[in-house]
Design an enzyme around this catalytic site. Structure first.
Site: not given
Ligand code: AMO
Ligand code: ATP
Length: 429
Positions: A210, A212, A218-219, A352, A355, A403
Protein backbone atom coordinates in the site's frame (compact mmCIF):
# COMPACT_ATOMS: atom_id res chain seq x y z
CA UNK A 1 29.03 -31.41 21.80
CA UNK A 2 27.32 -28.01 21.97
CA UNK A 3 24.36 -27.79 24.32
CA UNK A 4 21.59 -25.23 24.06
CA UNK A 5 22.12 -22.94 27.06
CA UNK A 6 18.74 -23.82 28.51
CA UNK A 7 19.82 -27.49 28.65
CA UNK A 8 22.68 -26.71 31.05
CA UNK A 9 21.31 -27.29 34.57
CA UNK A 10 22.87 -26.96 38.04
CA UNK A 11 23.13 -30.77 37.96
CA UNK A 12 25.17 -30.89 34.72
CA UNK A 13 28.80 -31.85 35.33
CA UNK A 14 30.33 -30.21 32.31
CA UNK A 15 29.08 -28.44 29.23
CA UNK A 16 30.08 -26.89 25.94
CA UNK A 17 28.10 -23.87 24.79
CA UNK A 18 28.30 -21.38 21.95
CA UNK A 19 26.67 -17.98 22.18
CA UNK A 20 26.92 -14.20 22.18
CA UNK A 21 28.59 -12.26 24.99
CA UNK A 22 25.66 -10.47 26.61
CA UNK A 23 27.60 -8.77 29.39
CA UNK A 24 31.19 -8.56 30.62
CA UNK A 25 32.12 -7.70 34.22
CA UNK A 26 35.77 -7.57 35.23
CA UNK A 27 36.32 -7.49 38.99
CA UNK A 28 40.10 -7.81 38.85
CA UNK A 29 40.71 -11.34 40.10
CA UNK A 30 37.38 -12.52 38.70
CA UNK A 31 35.80 -11.98 35.30
CA UNK A 32 32.15 -12.73 34.67
CA UNK A 33 30.57 -13.18 31.27
CA UNK A 34 26.93 -13.65 30.56
CA UNK A 35 26.61 -15.76 27.41
CA UNK A 36 23.34 -15.83 25.51
CA UNK A 37 21.81 -18.02 22.83
CA UNK A 38 18.19 -18.15 21.75
CA UNK A 39 17.32 -20.51 24.57
CA UNK A 40 18.68 -18.51 27.50
CA UNK A 41 21.57 -16.94 29.36
CA UNK A 42 24.35 -18.52 31.41
CA UNK A 43 27.13 -17.09 33.54
CA UNK A 44 30.73 -17.96 32.77
CA UNK A 45 33.07 -17.24 35.66
CA UNK A 46 36.82 -16.91 35.23
CA UNK A 47 38.78 -16.97 38.50
CA UNK A 48 42.07 -15.72 37.04
CA UNK A 49 44.32 -17.66 39.39
CA UNK A 50 42.54 -20.97 38.90
CA UNK A 51 42.18 -21.22 35.11
CA UNK A 52 44.91 -21.70 32.47
CA UNK A 53 46.79 -18.53 31.47
CA UNK A 54 45.62 -18.78 27.83
CA UNK A 55 42.00 -18.51 28.98
CA UNK A 56 42.73 -15.39 31.01
CA UNK A 57 44.53 -14.06 27.95
CA UNK A 58 41.64 -14.84 25.59
CA UNK A 59 39.07 -13.39 28.01
CA UNK A 60 40.83 -10.03 27.88
CA UNK A 61 40.00 -9.69 24.18
CA UNK A 62 36.34 -10.61 24.40
CA UNK A 63 34.02 -7.73 23.48
CA UNK A 64 30.27 -7.66 24.04
CA UNK A 65 28.24 -9.47 21.36
CA UNK A 66 31.23 -11.49 20.16
CA UNK A 67 30.47 -15.16 19.49
CA UNK A 68 32.38 -17.47 21.83
CA UNK A 69 32.64 -21.16 22.55
CA UNK A 70 33.06 -22.19 26.16
CA UNK A 71 33.75 -25.66 27.47
CA UNK A 72 34.09 -26.29 31.17
CA UNK A 73 32.83 -27.47 34.53
CA UNK A 74 29.31 -26.61 35.63
CA UNK A 75 28.75 -25.47 39.20
CA UNK A 76 25.49 -24.86 41.02
CA UNK A 77 25.45 -21.28 42.24
CA UNK A 78 22.32 -19.62 43.54
CA UNK A 79 23.19 -16.04 42.53
CA UNK A 80 23.70 -16.77 38.80
CA UNK A 81 20.88 -16.87 36.20
CA UNK A 82 19.37 -20.36 36.15
CA UNK A 83 21.28 -21.21 39.35
CA UNK A 84 24.45 -22.40 37.56
CA UNK A 85 27.69 -21.20 36.02
CA UNK A 86 30.48 -22.57 33.89
CA UNK A 87 34.15 -22.32 34.85
CA UNK A 88 35.93 -22.66 31.51
CA UNK A 89 38.56 -25.19 30.56
CA UNK A 90 38.45 -23.90 26.98
CA UNK A 91 37.47 -20.47 25.69
CA UNK A 92 37.46 -19.81 21.95
CA UNK A 93 36.55 -16.50 20.35
CA UNK A 94 34.75 -17.51 17.16
CA UNK A 95 33.76 -14.07 15.89
CA UNK A 96 34.77 -10.71 17.34
CA UNK A 97 32.16 -7.95 17.59
CA UNK A 98 33.35 -4.42 16.87
CA UNK A 99 33.04 -1.78 19.60
CA UNK A 100 31.17 0.36 20.25
CA UNK A 101 27.96 -1.51 19.37
CA UNK A 102 25.30 0.39 17.37
CA UNK A 103 22.82 -0.46 20.13
CA UNK A 104 22.77 -2.15 23.52
CA UNK A 105 21.39 -5.68 23.29
CA UNK A 106 21.25 -5.89 27.09
CA UNK A 107 18.83 -2.92 26.94
CA UNK A 108 20.53 -0.86 29.65
CA UNK A 109 20.62 2.00 27.14
CA UNK A 110 17.26 2.40 25.37
CA UNK A 111 17.30 2.99 21.60
CA UNK A 112 14.94 4.86 19.28
CA UNK A 113 12.90 2.84 16.77
CA UNK A 114 15.01 4.11 13.84
CA UNK A 115 18.30 3.14 15.49
CA UNK A 116 16.82 -0.26 16.28
CA UNK A 117 15.65 -0.91 12.72
CA UNK A 118 18.96 0.34 11.25
CA UNK A 119 20.62 -2.57 13.11
CA UNK A 120 17.65 -4.89 13.20
CA UNK A 121 19.80 -8.07 13.32
CA UNK A 122 21.23 -6.81 16.63
CA UNK A 123 17.92 -5.50 17.91
CA UNK A 124 16.30 -8.90 17.39
CA UNK A 125 18.98 -10.47 19.60
CA UNK A 126 17.15 -8.89 22.56
CA UNK A 127 15.13 -11.61 24.27
CA UNK A 128 12.13 -9.25 24.46
CA UNK A 129 12.19 -8.53 20.74
CA UNK A 130 12.76 -12.16 19.81
CA UNK A 131 9.71 -13.04 21.92
CA UNK A 132 7.52 -10.90 19.62
CA UNK A 133 8.61 -12.89 16.58
CA UNK A 134 8.28 -16.24 18.33
CA UNK A 135 4.69 -15.26 19.15
CA UNK A 136 4.09 -14.00 15.61
CA UNK A 137 5.23 -17.40 14.34
CA UNK A 138 2.75 -19.11 16.67
CA UNK A 139 0.01 -16.76 15.42
CA UNK A 140 0.50 -17.65 11.74
CA UNK A 141 1.00 -21.37 12.46
CA UNK A 142 -2.13 -21.51 14.64
CA UNK A 143 -4.18 -19.64 12.02
CA UNK A 144 -2.98 -22.08 9.34
CA UNK A 145 -3.78 -25.06 11.58
CA UNK A 146 -7.25 -23.66 12.32
CA UNK A 147 -8.06 -23.03 8.65
CA UNK A 148 -6.78 -26.47 7.57
CA UNK A 149 -8.97 -28.08 10.20
CA UNK A 150 -11.95 -26.25 8.68
CA UNK A 151 -11.12 -27.54 5.18
CA UNK A 152 -9.45 -24.40 3.80
CA UNK A 153 -6.82 -24.76 1.06
CA UNK A 154 -3.67 -22.65 1.20
CA UNK A 155 -3.13 -20.79 -2.08
CA UNK A 156 -0.46 -18.43 -3.43
CA UNK A 157 -1.47 -15.61 -5.77
CA UNK A 158 0.60 -13.12 -7.80
CA UNK A 159 2.06 -10.03 -6.18
CA UNK A 160 2.85 -8.35 -9.51
CA UNK A 161 -0.50 -7.45 -10.99
CA UNK A 162 -2.23 -5.41 -13.67
CA UNK A 163 -5.09 -3.84 -11.68
CA UNK A 164 -5.93 -2.15 -8.39
CA UNK A 165 -8.36 -3.93 -6.09
CA UNK A 166 -9.16 -1.50 -3.33
CA UNK A 167 -9.79 1.57 -5.51
CA UNK A 168 -7.41 3.61 -7.66
CA UNK A 169 -5.16 5.09 -4.95
CA UNK A 170 -2.40 3.69 -2.76
CA UNK A 171 -0.75 1.71 -5.57
CA UNK A 172 2.95 1.16 -6.22
CA UNK A 173 3.56 1.17 -9.98
CA UNK A 174 6.49 -0.87 -11.27
CA UNK A 175 8.07 -1.39 -14.68
CA UNK A 176 7.23 -4.83 -16.04
CA UNK A 177 9.22 -5.07 -19.28
CA UNK A 178 7.34 -2.80 -21.70
CA UNK A 179 4.15 -2.73 -19.59
CA UNK A 180 3.09 -0.85 -16.48
CA UNK A 181 2.28 -3.13 -13.56
CA UNK A 182 1.59 -2.74 -9.84
CA UNK A 183 2.50 -4.35 -6.54
CA UNK A 184 -0.61 -6.14 -5.32
CA UNK A 185 -2.72 -4.32 -2.70
CA UNK A 186 -4.70 -7.43 -1.78
CA UNK A 187 -5.29 -10.95 -3.16
CA UNK A 188 -8.95 -9.92 -3.44
CA UNK A 189 -9.53 -10.58 -7.15
CA UNK A 190 -7.57 -13.83 -7.15
CA UNK A 191 -9.24 -15.34 -4.11
CA UNK A 192 -12.61 -14.54 -5.66
CA UNK A 193 -11.53 -16.17 -8.95
CA UNK A 194 -10.72 -19.31 -6.95
CA UNK A 195 -14.39 -19.43 -5.98
CA UNK A 196 -15.24 -19.64 -9.70
CA UNK A 197 -12.58 -22.38 -9.83
CA UNK A 198 -14.62 -24.42 -7.36
CA UNK A 199 -11.98 -24.49 -4.58
CA UNK A 200 -14.78 -23.48 -2.17
CA UNK A 201 -12.56 -22.55 0.79
CA UNK A 202 -9.17 -20.86 0.33
CA UNK A 203 -6.71 -18.87 2.39
CA UNK A 204 -3.41 -17.12 1.85
CA UNK A 205 -0.89 -15.48 4.16
CA UNK A 206 1.15 -13.10 2.07
CA UNK A 207 2.46 -9.58 1.51
CA UNK A 208 0.22 -6.69 0.51
CA UNK A 209 1.58 -3.37 -0.72
CA UNK A 210 0.00 0.00 0.00
CA UNK A 211 1.47 3.36 -1.04
CA UNK A 212 0.44 5.02 2.24
CA UNK A 213 1.88 8.55 2.08
CA UNK A 214 1.88 9.23 5.81
CA UNK A 215 3.95 7.66 8.52
CA UNK A 216 1.69 6.35 11.28
CA UNK A 217 2.18 3.78 14.04
CA UNK A 218 -0.43 1.47 12.48
CA UNK A 219 0.32 1.61 8.73
CA UNK A 220 3.07 -0.10 6.75
CA UNK A 221 3.84 0.10 3.06
CA UNK A 222 4.40 -3.64 2.99
CA UNK A 223 2.12 -5.57 5.35
CA UNK A 224 1.14 -9.21 5.76
CA UNK A 225 -2.45 -10.17 5.19
CA UNK A 226 -4.28 -13.35 6.10
CA UNK A 227 -6.95 -13.62 3.42
CA UNK A 228 -9.88 -16.01 3.41
CA UNK A 229 -12.60 -16.66 0.84
CA UNK A 230 -15.48 -19.17 1.11
CA UNK A 231 -18.24 -20.20 -1.30
CA UNK A 232 -21.88 -20.74 -0.37
CA UNK A 233 -21.23 -18.42 2.58
CA UNK A 234 -22.52 -14.97 3.48
CA UNK A 235 -21.04 -12.16 5.57
CA UNK A 236 -22.42 -13.66 8.81
CA UNK A 237 -20.78 -17.04 8.13
CA UNK A 238 -17.36 -15.51 7.58
CA UNK A 239 -17.69 -13.19 10.60
CA UNK A 240 -18.25 -16.30 12.73
CA UNK A 241 -15.23 -17.95 11.13
CA UNK A 242 -13.16 -14.83 11.86
CA UNK A 243 -14.13 -14.63 15.52
CA UNK A 244 -13.48 -18.38 15.92
CA UNK A 245 -10.06 -17.89 14.36
CA UNK A 246 -9.19 -14.95 16.63
CA UNK A 247 -10.14 -16.92 19.73
CA UNK A 248 -8.27 -20.03 18.50
CA UNK A 249 -5.11 -18.02 17.85
CA UNK A 250 -5.23 -16.24 21.23
CA UNK A 251 -5.75 -19.59 22.96
CA UNK A 252 -2.79 -21.11 21.10
CA UNK A 253 -0.56 -18.21 22.15
CA UNK A 254 -1.82 -18.36 25.75
CA UNK A 255 -1.21 -22.11 25.86
CA UNK A 256 2.21 -22.34 24.20
CA UNK A 257 3.93 -18.96 24.57
CA UNK A 258 3.92 -18.48 28.36
CA UNK A 259 7.62 -17.67 28.56
CA UNK A 260 7.53 -15.21 25.67
CA UNK A 261 4.48 -13.47 27.11
CA UNK A 262 6.27 -13.19 30.46
CA UNK A 263 9.32 -11.73 28.69
CA UNK A 264 6.98 -9.05 27.29
CA UNK A 265 5.07 -8.59 30.55
CA UNK A 266 1.83 -9.42 28.77
CA UNK A 267 -1.05 -10.94 30.70
CA UNK A 268 -3.01 -12.31 27.74
CA UNK A 269 -6.81 -12.33 28.01
CA UNK A 270 -8.51 -14.54 25.40
CA UNK A 271 -11.39 -12.55 23.82
CA UNK A 272 -14.90 -13.81 24.47
CA UNK A 273 -17.28 -14.89 21.69
CA UNK A 274 -19.56 -13.69 20.24
CA UNK A 275 -18.08 -10.26 19.47
CA UNK A 276 -20.80 -7.56 19.44
CA UNK A 277 -22.14 -6.65 15.97
CA UNK A 278 -22.68 -2.88 15.78
CA UNK A 279 -24.44 -1.41 12.74
CA UNK A 280 -22.51 1.43 11.12
CA UNK A 281 -25.27 3.98 11.90
CA UNK A 282 -25.07 3.09 15.59
CA UNK A 283 -21.27 3.20 15.56
CA UNK A 284 -21.42 6.79 14.27
CA UNK A 285 -23.80 7.73 17.10
CA UNK A 286 -21.56 6.15 19.75
CA UNK A 287 -18.56 8.03 18.37
CA UNK A 288 -20.37 11.36 18.02
CA UNK A 289 -21.37 11.27 21.69
CA UNK A 290 -17.75 12.00 22.65
CA UNK A 291 -15.58 13.06 19.71
CA UNK A 292 -15.02 16.69 18.73
CA UNK A 293 -15.01 16.40 14.95
CA UNK A 294 -18.48 14.91 14.49
CA UNK A 295 -18.99 12.33 11.77
CA UNK A 296 -21.76 12.59 9.20
CA UNK A 297 -23.53 9.58 7.72
CA UNK A 298 -21.30 8.30 4.90
CA UNK A 299 -17.99 9.23 6.57
CA UNK A 300 -15.37 6.57 7.22
CA UNK A 301 -14.64 6.02 10.92
CA UNK A 302 -11.84 8.43 11.87
CA UNK A 303 -9.07 7.24 14.18
CA UNK A 304 -10.70 9.36 16.95
CA UNK A 305 -14.04 7.62 16.27
CA UNK A 306 -12.39 4.21 16.40
CA UNK A 307 -10.88 5.09 19.77
CA UNK A 308 -14.18 6.45 21.12
CA UNK A 309 -16.14 3.35 20.09
CA UNK A 310 -13.35 1.10 21.33
CA UNK A 311 -13.46 2.76 24.76
CA UNK A 312 -17.21 2.33 24.89
CA UNK A 313 -17.27 -1.34 23.81
CA UNK A 314 -14.03 -2.40 25.54
CA UNK A 315 -13.48 -5.59 23.52
CA UNK A 316 -13.27 -6.88 19.94
CA UNK A 317 -16.39 -5.96 17.96
CA UNK A 318 -17.72 -5.88 14.40
CA UNK A 319 -19.05 -2.82 12.61
CA UNK A 320 -21.67 -4.13 10.14
CA UNK A 321 -24.17 -2.78 7.59
CA UNK A 322 -21.94 -0.14 5.98
CA UNK A 323 -23.16 2.42 3.44
CA UNK A 324 -22.53 0.85 0.02
CA UNK A 325 -20.89 4.02 -1.27
CA UNK A 326 -17.92 3.88 1.11
CA UNK A 327 -17.08 0.21 0.56
CA UNK A 328 -15.25 -1.35 -2.40
CA UNK A 329 -17.23 -2.24 -5.57
CA UNK A 330 -17.22 -5.96 -4.75
CA UNK A 331 -19.31 -5.64 -1.54
CA UNK A 332 -22.83 -7.08 -1.89
CA UNK A 333 -25.64 -4.54 -1.34
CA UNK A 334 -28.65 -5.72 0.70
CA UNK A 335 -31.36 -6.51 -1.91
CA UNK A 336 -34.09 -4.71 0.09
CA UNK A 337 -32.01 -1.61 0.97
CA UNK A 338 -29.17 -1.33 -1.57
CA UNK A 339 -27.75 1.82 0.04
CA UNK A 340 -26.33 -0.54 2.71
CA UNK A 341 -24.08 -3.52 2.03
CA UNK A 342 -23.08 -6.81 3.60
CA UNK A 343 -19.62 -5.54 4.54
CA UNK A 344 -18.00 -5.51 7.97
CA UNK A 345 -14.87 -4.46 9.81
CA UNK A 346 -13.47 -6.37 12.76
CA UNK A 347 -12.24 -3.89 15.32
CA UNK A 348 -9.91 -4.19 18.28
CA UNK A 349 -10.62 -1.35 20.76
CA UNK A 350 -7.43 0.32 19.45
CA UNK A 351 -7.88 -0.08 15.67
CA UNK A 352 -9.29 -1.94 12.69
CA UNK A 353 -7.99 -5.50 12.34
CA UNK A 354 -9.90 -6.85 9.37
CA UNK A 355 -12.33 -5.95 6.58
CA UNK A 356 -14.63 -8.32 4.78
CA UNK A 357 -17.94 -8.79 3.04
CA UNK A 358 -20.27 -11.01 1.17
CA UNK A 359 -19.30 -10.34 -2.44
CA UNK A 360 -21.35 -9.55 -5.49
CA UNK A 361 -21.44 -12.75 -7.59
CA UNK A 362 -23.71 -11.35 -10.33
CA UNK A 363 -21.64 -10.21 -13.33
CA UNK A 364 -23.85 -7.32 -14.43
CA UNK A 365 -24.29 -5.86 -10.96
CA UNK A 366 -20.50 -6.05 -10.45
CA UNK A 367 -19.88 -4.17 -13.70
CA UNK A 368 -22.40 -1.54 -12.60
CA UNK A 369 -20.66 -1.14 -9.24
CA UNK A 370 -17.19 -0.88 -10.86
CA UNK A 371 -18.55 1.90 -13.11
CA UNK A 372 -20.22 3.64 -10.15
CA UNK A 373 -16.76 3.82 -8.50
CA UNK A 374 -15.43 5.62 -11.58
CA UNK A 375 -13.33 2.61 -12.63
CA UNK A 376 -13.16 1.02 -16.08
CA UNK A 377 -14.62 -2.51 -16.33
CA UNK A 378 -12.22 -3.20 -19.24
CA UNK A 379 -9.29 -3.08 -16.79
CA UNK A 380 -10.95 -5.91 -14.83
CA UNK A 381 -11.79 -8.18 -17.77
CA UNK A 382 -9.58 -11.06 -16.50
CA UNK A 383 -11.57 -10.93 -13.24
CA UNK A 384 -15.04 -10.28 -14.67
CA UNK A 385 -14.65 -13.28 -16.99
CA UNK A 386 -14.77 -15.54 -13.92
CA UNK A 387 -18.27 -14.23 -13.19
CA UNK A 388 -19.69 -15.28 -16.59
CA UNK A 389 -19.27 -19.06 -16.39
CA UNK A 390 -20.82 -20.08 -13.08
CA UNK A 391 -19.79 -18.08 -10.00
CA UNK A 392 -21.13 -19.31 -6.66
CA UNK A 393 -22.17 -16.87 -3.93
CA UNK A 394 -19.18 -16.19 -1.68
CA UNK A 395 -17.76 -14.09 1.14
CA UNK A 396 -14.40 -13.46 2.78
CA UNK A 397 -12.08 -11.15 4.68
CA UNK A 398 -8.53 -9.91 5.01
CA UNK A 399 -6.82 -9.70 8.42
CA UNK A 400 -3.60 -7.72 9.00
CA UNK A 401 -1.13 -10.00 10.79
CA UNK A 402 0.98 -7.11 12.13
CA UNK A 403 -2.08 -5.40 13.59
CA UNK A 404 -3.20 -8.67 15.14
CA UNK A 405 0.19 -9.16 16.82
CA UNK A 406 0.44 -5.47 17.75
CA UNK A 407 -2.95 -5.39 19.49
CA UNK A 408 -2.48 -8.81 21.09
CA UNK A 409 0.82 -7.76 22.70
CA UNK A 410 -0.03 -4.10 23.31
CA UNK A 411 2.85 -2.88 21.10
CA UNK A 412 2.94 0.88 20.58
CA UNK A 413 4.19 0.81 17.00
CA UNK A 414 3.31 -1.62 14.17
CA UNK A 415 7.01 -1.64 13.19
CA UNK A 416 7.67 -3.70 16.35
CA UNK A 417 5.75 -6.56 14.72
CA UNK A 418 7.74 -6.66 11.44
CA UNK A 419 11.34 -7.79 11.04
CA UNK A 420 12.21 -5.31 8.30
CA UNK A 421 9.50 -2.64 8.06
CA UNK A 422 8.90 -0.67 4.89
CA UNK A 423 7.59 2.82 5.58
CA UNK A 424 7.57 6.22 3.88
CA UNK A 425 11.29 6.76 4.54
CA UNK A 426 12.72 3.29 4.71
CA UNK A 427 13.85 0.84 2.05
CA UNK A 428 16.77 -0.71 3.99
CA UNK A 429 17.70 -2.94 5.67
P1 AMO B 1 -8.39 -3.80 3.80
O1 AMO B 1 -7.89 -2.79 2.84
O2 AMO B 1 -9.26 -3.32 4.91
O3 AMO B 1 -9.26 -4.90 3.04
O4 AMO B 1 -7.18 -4.60 4.40
C1 AMO B 1 -7.38 -5.69 5.28
C2 AMO B 1 -6.56 -5.54 6.54
O5 AMO B 1 -5.19 -5.49 6.21
C3 AMO B 1 -4.51 -4.67 7.14
N1 AMO B 1 -3.87 -3.56 6.44
C4 AMO B 1 -2.73 -2.96 6.81
N2 AMO B 1 -1.90 -3.18 7.84
C5 AMO B 1 -0.83 -2.38 7.95
N3 AMO B 1 -0.52 -1.38 7.10
C6 AMO B 1 -1.32 -1.12 6.05
N4 AMO B 1 -1.00 -0.14 5.21
C7 AMO B 1 -2.49 -1.92 5.87
N5 AMO B 1 -3.49 -1.94 4.97
C8 AMO B 1 -4.31 -2.93 5.33
C9 AMO B 1 -5.54 -4.13 8.11
C10 AMO B 1 -6.83 -4.26 7.32
O6 AMO B 1 -7.93 -4.39 8.16
N6 AMO B 1 -9.66 -6.93 0.08
C11 AMO B 1 -10.02 -6.49 1.40
C12 AMO B 1 -10.25 -7.64 2.34
C13 AMO B 1 -11.48 -8.46 1.99
O7 AMO B 1 -12.55 -7.87 1.83
O8 AMO B 1 -11.33 -9.69 1.92
C14 AMO B 1 -8.91 -5.57 1.93
O9 AMO B 1 -7.82 -5.55 1.44
O10 AMO B 1 -5.54 -4.98 9.25
P1 ATP C 1 -8.34 0.18 5.68
O1 ATP C 1 -7.49 1.10 4.87
O2 ATP C 1 -8.14 -1.22 5.36
O3 ATP C 1 -9.78 0.56 5.81
P2 ATP C 1 -7.22 1.34 8.00
O4 ATP C 1 -7.31 0.92 9.40
O5 ATP C 1 -5.92 1.73 7.43
O6 ATP C 1 -7.78 0.18 7.14
P3 ATP C 1 -8.48 3.47 6.78
O7 ATP C 1 -9.84 3.25 6.26
O8 ATP C 1 -7.33 3.58 5.85
O9 ATP C 1 -8.27 2.42 7.88
O10 ATP C 1 -8.49 4.73 7.67
C1 ATP C 1 -9.29 4.88 8.77
C2 ATP C 1 -9.18 6.32 9.15
O11 ATP C 1 -7.82 6.64 9.38
C3 ATP C 1 -9.69 7.22 8.05
O12 ATP C 1 -10.53 8.19 8.62
C4 ATP C 1 -8.48 7.83 7.47
O13 ATP C 1 -8.68 9.17 7.14
C5 ATP C 1 -7.46 7.74 8.58
N1 ATP C 1 -6.21 7.43 7.98
C6 ATP C 1 -5.95 6.42 7.13
N2 ATP C 1 -4.69 6.40 6.75
C7 ATP C 1 -4.11 7.42 7.39
C8 ATP C 1 -2.82 7.93 7.39
N3 ATP C 1 -1.86 7.35 6.67
N4 ATP C 1 -2.57 9.00 8.17
C9 ATP C 1 -3.53 9.57 8.90
N5 ATP C 1 -4.78 9.12 8.94
C10 ATP C 1 -5.08 8.08 8.19
Amino acid sequence: MRLPIRAVTPESESAEIIGWVHEVRDLGGLTFFLIRDRTGIIQVTIPKKKVPAEIVEAARDVSRESVVRVQGKVKAIAKAPGGREIVPEELEIISVAESPLPLDVAEKVPAEMDTRIDSRFLDVRKPRVRAIFAIRSTVTCAATEFLHSRGYINITTPKIVAAATEGGTELFPIAYFEKEAFMNQSPQLYKQMMMAAGFEKVFEIGPIFRAEEHNTVRHLNEATSLDVEASFADHNDVMELLEDLIVYVYEAVAKTCGEHLAELDVDLAVPKKPFPRIPYAEAIEIANATIEEKLAFGDDLSPAAERAIGNEIGQHYFVVDWPTDIRPYYAMPYPDRPEFCKAFDLMHPRMELSSGAQRIHDHDLLVERIRAKGLAPEAFEFYLKAFRYGMPPHAGWGLGIERLVMTMLGLGNIREAVLFPRDRHRLTP
